[in-house]
Structure formats: C-alpha cells, structure tokens
Motif scaffolding. Structure first.
Motif, short mmCIF file in Angstrom:
data_model
loop_
_atom_site.label_atom_id
_atom_site.label_comp_id
_atom_site.label_asym_id
_atom_site.label_seq_id
_atom_site.Cartn_x
_atom_site.Cartn_y
_atom_site.Cartn_z
N THR A 359 37.17 40.67 41.82
CA THR A 359 37.74 40.16 40.57
C THR A 359 37.33 41.01 39.38
N ASN A 360 36.08 41.42 39.32
CA ASN A 360 35.62 42.22 38.18
C ASN A 360 36.42 43.50 38.06
N ARG A 361 36.62 44.21 39.18
CA ARG A 361 37.37 45.46 39.16
C ARG A 361 38.85 45.21 38.86
N PHE A 362 39.39 44.15 39.41
CA PHE A 362 40.79 43.80 39.17
C PHE A 362 41.04 43.57 37.68
N PHE A 363 40.13 42.82 37.04
CA PHE A 363 40.30 42.50 35.62
C PHE A 363 40.14 43.75 34.75
N ILE A 364 39.21 44.64 35.15
CA ILE A 364 39.03 45.88 34.39
C ILE A 364 40.27 46.76 34.54
N ASP A 365 40.75 46.92 35.75
CA ASP A 365 41.92 47.78 36.00
C ASP A 365 43.14 47.29 35.24
N HIS A 366 43.28 45.99 35.11
CA HIS A 366 44.44 45.43 34.42
C HIS A 366 44.15 45.10 32.94
N LYS A 367 42.97 45.50 32.50
CA LYS A 367 42.57 45.31 31.09
C LYS A 367 42.74 43.86 30.63
N ILE A 368 42.22 42.96 31.46
CA ILE A 368 42.24 41.54 31.10
C ILE A 368 41.15 41.31 30.06
N SER A 369 41.52 40.84 28.90
CA SER A 369 40.55 40.69 27.80
C SER A 369 39.51 39.63 28.12
N PHE A 370 38.36 39.77 27.44
CA PHE A 370 37.30 38.76 27.59
C PHE A 370 37.81 37.38 27.20
N PHE A 371 38.57 37.34 26.10
CA PHE A 371 39.06 36.06 25.62
C PHE A 371 39.98 35.41 26.65
N ALA A 372 40.83 36.21 27.31
CA ALA A 372 41.71 35.67 28.35
C ALA A 372 40.91 35.18 29.55
N ARG A 373 39.81 35.86 29.84
CA ARG A 373 38.99 35.50 31.00
C ARG A 373 38.33 34.12 30.84
N VAL A 374 38.00 33.78 29.59
CA VAL A 374 37.31 32.50 29.39
C VAL A 374 38.21 31.43 28.78
N LYS A 375 39.38 31.84 28.34
CA LYS A 375 40.29 30.87 27.73
C LYS A 375 40.84 29.88 28.75
N GLN A 376 41.17 30.40 29.92
CA GLN A 376 41.70 29.52 30.96
C GLN A 376 40.84 29.63 32.21
N PRO A 377 40.75 28.57 32.98
CA PRO A 377 39.89 28.60 34.17
C PRO A 377 40.56 29.32 35.34
N ALA A 378 39.70 29.87 36.18
CA ALA A 378 40.16 30.41 37.46
C ALA A 378 40.13 29.29 38.50
N ILE A 379 41.06 29.35 39.44
CA ILE A 379 41.04 28.42 40.57
C ILE A 379 40.61 29.23 41.79
N ILE A 380 39.43 28.93 42.29
CA ILE A 380 38.84 29.71 43.38
C ILE A 380 38.90 28.91 44.68
N ARG A 381 39.58 29.50 45.69
CA ARG A 381 39.58 28.91 47.03
C ARG A 381 38.26 29.30 47.68
N LEU A 382 37.37 28.34 47.87
CA LEU A 382 35.99 28.64 48.22
C LEU A 382 35.80 29.14 49.65
N ASN A 383 36.74 28.84 50.56
CA ASN A 383 36.52 29.27 51.94
C ASN A 383 36.62 30.79 52.11
N ASN A 384 37.30 31.47 51.16
CA ASN A 384 37.32 32.94 51.21
C ASN A 384 37.18 33.58 49.82
N GLN A 385 36.76 32.77 48.83
CA GLN A 385 36.46 33.26 47.47
C GLN A 385 37.65 33.96 46.81
#
Length: 396
Positions: A359-385
C-alpha cells in the motif's frame, strides 16, 4: 521632532535613566503641550523605587500627566525570558494608556549605542530578523512607536544631562557581565560606530532583498490556505525559505506559536523542507502539524483528523454501520469477513496491499496525498491484508 506637532498628545516611556530623562526634558524644553509620561516599575532591583521617585518628581515639577504601573507578581508565575515578558507588559501598558488618553504616538529613548548593540547581538545569535538594529518608526497595536534618539550616542546624552543637571538614576544591572548585552556594551567603542552603521546599512539592504524574494514567492504560490512548493522553492536559500514560512504563518495567523521559540525551530523546518526527499512530511509544532504533501504545504490542527478503527466480523456488525458505501463494497467483495475499517494510514501502510503492491508504494506511485489517505478510511480484508477500496483513493 519626527514630524510631531507641538499640540499632539505624546506618550513617552520613562524609566528614570539618563536616556529617557534626556528625551523627556527635551520635549518639555521644546514646548510640547500634551506630554503623557508612562513609568513601569518591575521591582526587580532596590534602586527601582528611587527611579520611580525621580520620574514622579519631575512630572510634578513640570505639571505633566503621569501614569505608573507596578509589576510584582507576573514574573513569579512566568518562566519565559524576562526581557521578552517585561517588554510585552511594558508595551501593553503603553497601549492601554494610549487608548485611555486617545493618544497614538509613543516615544522611546533608545539611542545610537542601543541600535548598534541590538545589531551585534542579532549578528552574534544568527537571528533571522525583520530589521537589523532598531527602527526609527514601527507599530505596536494602535501605537506608532518613534525613537528620536537613534542618532545620539550614549556619551553625548550623559554629557548633556550632567551639564544641565537633569535628574536621572543608573540601573546597576547594566554593569552585570552575566548578561550578553552588557558584555558587548563593555567592549564597544563609539569611535567604531561609523563602521558598524555602514555594516548595518548593508545587512538591511541584503535582508530586504531576501524578504522581497520570499514575498514574491509566497504571493505567487499561495492557493487558498495551501502553499505550493514548486521547483523555484528548491532554489531559494534557507533564509529566504524562512521568510516564506513567516509570511505563510502570518497569513494563517499562527505566527504567535513562534514568538518565544528559538530561531533554530524555524531554521530546522526550512532545512527539512529544502532537503528531505520524502514526498510526505509531518512536522510537529505546538497544537499543529505542518504537512508537506507532495508539492503542497498546509497546516492541520492537532485534532482535525480523528483516527477511526472499526472491526467488522460478521453481517450483524456490518448492518450496524451507517455508511452505505462500506456495506456495498463488502457485499461486492463477497462478505469475506473479517474486515478492518480504518484511516490510520501510518499503521496499515506497510502491512497491507493494493492488489500485488504494498500500500505504501502504491500510494507513492499514484501520488495519493496525505490528506486523502486520512480523509476516508481504508477497508482491509484481513485474511490477506488487501485494501478492497484502493480505487476510491485514486479518485482523490
């Protein structure tokens, strides 16, 4: 004197020392008709009572309006720099009397020696300053502060008050060499003042050039409440960046958090912004975060973003959610419980995946802003993250 009319109301700060008594006597002898004397006694030395009496006697003799402020308790509870605290209390008192008397002009008896001492201290401390030395004219709240003695040496003032027998007191702490200004003062020679004045003129010329570069950058790159950090930013000097930041902080009205902090704080922020290769930086400042978010910079209040963390283990817990879009995405994912709903990016960025990419690399590659990262929640499927809603972030 400095364009002041003879019948204008004039506040003057008078300590009882030779400089302020010289200036007060000068005003009286030049016939100024509405002189309002303001004296502050901090009671930090025994001779302060003597100085207060000198000022009061002079005012009584010349029928001058006189205001006195006694300060005894403020310093007991205040552990900040004495000089800064004393100055604020003093000038706040002057402003208060100015409002009461409907007077907008305040005279302060700083002399040429004070001007040069101030410059040398600024230089010694490597301070970032608005102006080197002392200004003849500046503002404090509603007051126009004037310093008419900046061309007078201390020796000429002492000669005058002694010849004319003008009463004054000497502050014995001015000779205490534990204070940096007193150490500097003891080594100064007035024959060198022309050299220092030329140096001050040159320093202010260069300082003003840096301030103008910074102001131009700030004006061009302020968009809303955000400061754009374009390629030009990284060609600015550290000093120019510090001036850019000061302009930005003043615009946001958060500059007061730096009032009593060392210059090194601002210097460290400027250096970090100039040299860090990280796309996102969060710099902690009291009550705020300064965020560098790819090519923009902005402030966040400490509690502006609330971190959420909600476990969804089954249909019942899913149905209790009020966020319909989360229910729809989990349904589309085939109800592969358990899921974690969170905006704590710092905690999940290295543990989770967007398809096959961390996820960290994906967000950097797509230039996802910090504000976008914390503005909305992620939905994480825990059995495979897996982040099942990673495409939502691309839309921001």
């Amino acid at each position: 004197m400095l364009g002041i009319k003879i019948n204008q109301k004039i506040l003057i700060g008078v300590s009882g020392g030779p400089d302020s008594m010289f200036l007060l006597d000068l005003l009286v002898n030049q016939g100024y008709q509405q002189i309002i004397v303001c004296h502050v006694n901090y009671h930090t030395r025994t001779s302060s009572i003597r100085d207060e009496a000198i000022v009061k006697r002079y005012c009584d003799l010349h029928h001058l309006k006189y205001y006195n402020k006694n300060i005894t308790s403020e310093f007991e509870d205040n552990h900040t720099n004495f000089e800064l605290t004393a100055r604020k209390l003093r000038y706040d008192f002057f402003a208060q009397i100015g409002l009461k008397e409907n007077a907008t002009i305040l005279l302060i008896a700083h002399n040429l020696n004070d001007h040069i001492e101030t410059y040398l201290l600024q230089k010694q401390r490597h301070n970032l300053v608005d102006y080197y030395g002392l200004k003849v004219k500046n503002k404090y709240q509603q007051l126009t502060v004037l310093r008419p003695l900046l061309n007078q040496t201390k020796s000429s003032i002492l000669n005058h008050v002694n010849q004319k027998k003008i009463p004054f007191g000497i502050d014995e702490t001015n000779f205490d060499l534990k204070y940096a200004r007193n150490q500097l003062r003891s080594q100064l020679n007035e024959v060198d003042f022309d050299f220092y004045l030329a140096e001050i003129k040159q320093a202010n010329h260069l300082n003003e050039a840096d301030k103008q570069v910074a102001l131009k950058y700030f004006t061009k790159n302020l968009i809303g409440d955000k400061l754009v950090l374009d390629s030009w930013f990284y060609h600015l000097s550290q000093k120019q960046v510090m001036f850019v930041l000061i302009n930005y902080f003043k615009y946001l009205k958060v500059d007061q958090i730096f009032l009593h902090r060392k210059n090194n704080t601002l210097k460290a922020i400027a250096q970090t912004l100039l040299t860090s290769k990280k796309p996102i930086l969060k710099i902690k400042i009291p009550n705020y975060w300064l965020v560098k978010d790819f090519n923009t910079c902005y402030f966040l209040i400490d509690n502006e973003i609330e971190l959420v963390k909600t476990m969804i283990n089954n249909h019942q817990e899913l149905n209790q959610l009020t966020t319909k879009w989360v229910q729809e995405l989990i349904a589309k994912d085939g109800f592969q419980f358990p899921y974690l709903l969170t905006n704590d990016f710092e905690n999940y960025k290295l543990k989770t995946f967007c398809q096959k990419k961390k996820t960290n690399r994906f967000f950097i590659d797509h230039k996802i802003s910090f504000f976008a990262r914390v503005k909305q929640p992620a939905i994480i499927r825990l059995n495979n993250q897996q982040l099942i809603n990673y495409q939502n972030f691309l839309g921001d």
